[in-house]
Design a protein around this motif. Structure first.
Motif, mmCIF file in Angstrom:
data_model
loop_
_atom_site.group_PDB
_atom_site.id
_atom_site.type_symbol
_atom_site.label_atom_id
_atom_site.label_comp_id
_atom_site.label_asym_id
_atom_site.label_seq_id
_atom_site.Cartn_x
_atom_site.Cartn_y
_atom_site.Cartn_z
ATOM 1 N N PRO A 6 0.822 -1.212 0.000
ATOM 2 C CA PRO A 6 0.000 0.000 0.000
ATOM 3 C C PRO A 6 0.850 1.253 0.000
ATOM 4 O O PRO A 6 2.032 1.227 0.344
ATOM 5 C CB PRO A 6 -0.795 -0.125 1.318
ATOM 6 N N VAL A 7 0.235 2.355 -0.384
ATOM 7 C CA VAL A 7 0.912 3.635 -0.259
ATOM 8 C C VAL A 7 1.117 3.906 1.221
ATOM 9 O O VAL A 7 0.570 3.230 2.081
ATOM 10 C CB VAL A 7 0.095 4.775 -0.916
ATOM 11 N N GLU A 75 -6.350 10.072 -0.712
ATOM 12 C CA GLU A 75 -6.477 10.091 -2.166
ATOM 13 C C GLU A 75 -7.346 11.264 -2.599
ATOM 14 O O GLU A 75 -8.275 11.668 -1.908
ATOM 15 C CB GLU A 75 -7.050 8.768 -2.679
ATOM 16 N N TRP A 99 -2.590 12.545 -6.087
ATOM 17 C CA TRP A 99 -2.757 11.171 -5.600
ATOM 18 C C TRP A 99 -4.159 10.751 -6.013
ATOM 19 O O TRP A 99 -5.138 11.110 -5.376
ATOM 20 C CB TRP A 99 -2.568 11.147 -4.100
ATOM 21 N N GLU A 102 -5.803 5.393 -3.809
ATOM 22 C CA GLU A 102 -5.042 4.643 -2.816
ATOM 23 C C GLU A 102 -5.012 3.164 -3.173
ATOM 24 O O GLU A 102 -3.967 2.522 -3.134
ATOM 25 C CB GLU A 102 -5.652 4.853 -1.425
ATOM 26 N N ARG A 105 -2.896 2.690 -6.182
ATOM 27 C CA ARG A 105 -1.592 3.347 -6.030
ATOM 28 C C ARG A 105 -1.280 4.180 -7.279
ATOM 29 O O ARG A 105 -0.204 4.089 -7.862
ATOM 30 C CB ARG A 105 -0.494 2.313 -5.766
ATOM 31 N N LEU A 140 3.651 5.095 -5.000
ATOM 32 C CA LEU A 140 2.738 4.847 -6.103
ATOM 33 C C LEU A 140 3.225 3.705 -6.995
ATOM 34 O O LEU A 140 4.421 3.410 -7.060
ATOM 35 C CB LEU A 140 2.561 6.118 -6.937
ATOM 36 N N HIS A 141 2.283 3.089 -7.681
ATOM 37 C CA HIS A 141 2.572 2.027 -8.647
ATOM 38 C C HIS A 141 2.613 2.568 -10.075
ATOM 39 O O HIS A 141 3.387 2.093 -10.897
ATOM 40 C CB HIS A 141 1.496 0.941 -8.543
#
Length: 200
Positions: A6-7, A75, A99, A102, A105, A140-141
């Motif tokens: 997770p973030v 987010e 952002w 969440e 990500r 983040l992803h």
């Protein structure tokens, strides 16, 4: 399979200023209003951003509210940062990291620079710092950029940084009294780390 870490729990409070080779990225202050107004009131400079030319009062009001956020809490948050030339102390533009999700990500970058500082690679350098903020800092992803197809200079910025064009949405938004075709760019954390490693 990549883990879905997770973030950052509870959000993320970055350390400022963020220092690059030639630039400082720092919180926007009331003292930036007049300089920001000089380019945010320029119709050509704001042609592809989601607001019309701004008055000085409007710039001051946004600095006092939405543009003053410096922390990612939940987010939907967006952190806007002034971009300052280290050598001269001149304000050259501003950037934003949103952002977006969440769970996914996911984030998104945006940027605007004063026309008189164009052609120096400042946008690429500043957005590259935002990528580190998003991937290393917030966890983040994926980070995206949504760009008007006519804004070729902006597209070159993200392409230079390794973003891939994922979609072309033809006349997908009614924007400033005309239909706009959007280009959607994306960059994954793994791609960014691979690019960063190859440059070392």
């Amino acid at each position: 399979m990549e883990s879905r870490t997770p973030v950052r729990s509870g959000g993320f409070d970055p350390e400022y200023p963020i220092v690059t080779t030639r630039l400082l990225l720092r919180p926007i202050t009331a003292g930036d209003a007049v300089t920001m107004h000089s380019y945010k009131s320029d119709p050509d400079a704001v042609r592809y951003v989601p607001y019309a030319p701004l008055t000085l009062d409007e710039v001051e009001q946004r600095i006092a509210t939405t543009w003053s956020r410096t922390v990612f809490t939940t987010e939907g948050d967006g952190v806007c940062l002034a971009v300052e030339e280290r050598e001269s102390g001149a304000l050259v533009g501003d950037v934003v990291l949103f952002w977006r999700s969440e769970t996914d990500r996911a984030g998104e970058v945006g940027y605007i620079f004063a026309p008189r500082f164009s052609g120096r690679g400042y946008a690429s350098e500043a957005v590259d710092a935002l990528l580190a903020l998003g991937f290393d800092g917030l966890g983040l992803h994926r980070i995206a950029a949504r760009i008007d197809e006519r804004n070729t200079a902006s597209a070159r910025v993200v392409e230079r940084l390794g973003f891939r064009r994922e979609a072309r949405l033809v006349e997908s938004e009614w924007f400033k009294e005309e239909w706009t075709t959007l280009l959607i760019y994306g960059l994954l954390e793994t791609e960014w780390r691979g690019r960063s490693a190859s440059m070392q």
